[in-house]
Design an enzyme around this catalytic site. Structure first.
Site, PDB file in Angstrom:
ATOM      1  N   LEU A 123       0.104  -2.569   9.686  1.00  0.00           N
ATOM      2  CA  LEU A 123       0.321  -1.160   9.377  1.00  0.00           C
ATOM      3  C   LEU A 123       0.942  -0.981   8.140  1.00  0.00           C
ATOM      4  CD1 LEU A 123       3.265   0.424  10.634  1.00  0.00           C
ATOM      5  CD2 LEU A 123       2.701  -0.959  12.335  1.00  0.00           C
ATOM      6  N   CYS A 124       0.867   0.317   7.668  1.00  0.00           N
ATOM      7  CA  CYS A 124       1.695   0.860   6.463  1.00  0.00           C
ATOM      8  C   CYS A 124       2.013   2.122   6.981  1.00  0.00           C
ATOM      9  CB  CYS A 124       1.188   0.510   5.209  1.00  0.00           C
ATOM     10  SG  CYS A 124      -0.318   1.476   4.729  1.00  0.00           S
ATOM     11  N   ARG A 125       2.230   2.942   5.856  1.00  0.00           N
ATOM     12  CA  ARG A 125       2.341   4.540   5.921  1.00  0.00           C
ATOM     13  C   ARG A 125       1.033   5.332   6.423  1.00  0.00           C
ATOM     14  NH1 ARG A 125       1.924   9.272   2.973  1.00  0.00           N
ATOM     15  NH2 ARG A 125       3.547  10.833   3.833  1.00  0.00           N
TER      16      ARG A 125
END
Length: 106
Positions: free
Chosen positions: A63-65
């Site tokens: 995951l990231c932003r």
């Protein structure tokens, strides 16, 4: 690229499934909010790949932003022999929108 929704991730967390949550955001983003996953910023992934060696056959949710950096990280992991890699659609931003609005996202 295999993807997973925030609802699917929530279910995995709630049922304590065996998987690695890998957060590839920058340090300051991770300090502001995180979902408790292992943290390796995208720019350090290549040099820190050995830290993930034990997870080659384990499901990894990246995951990231918003899903952009995590997509790059997931592709990189697949190319390096990690078998079950999934990208979190919409990232922590979507998690905050649909699962937990109390999480600040920068």
């Amino acid at each position: 690229m295999t993807e997973i929704t925030v609802q699917e991730l929530k279910g995995k967390k709630e049922s304590n499934e065996n998987f690695l949550l890998l957060d590839v955001r920058e340090d300051v983003e991770y300090m502001v909010s995180n979902l408790g996953g292992q943290h390796i910023p995208l720019g350090q992934l290549n040099s820190r790949l050995k830290e993930l060696e034990e997870y080659k056959k384990t499901e990894i949710v990246v995951l990231c932003r918003s899903g952009n950096r995590s997509s790059q990280a997931a592709s990189f992991l697949k190319k390096n022999g990690f078998e079950e890699v999934k990208n979190l659609q919409g990232g922590i931003k979507k998690w905050a929108d649909e699962i937990d609005p109390s999480i600040p996202v920068m």
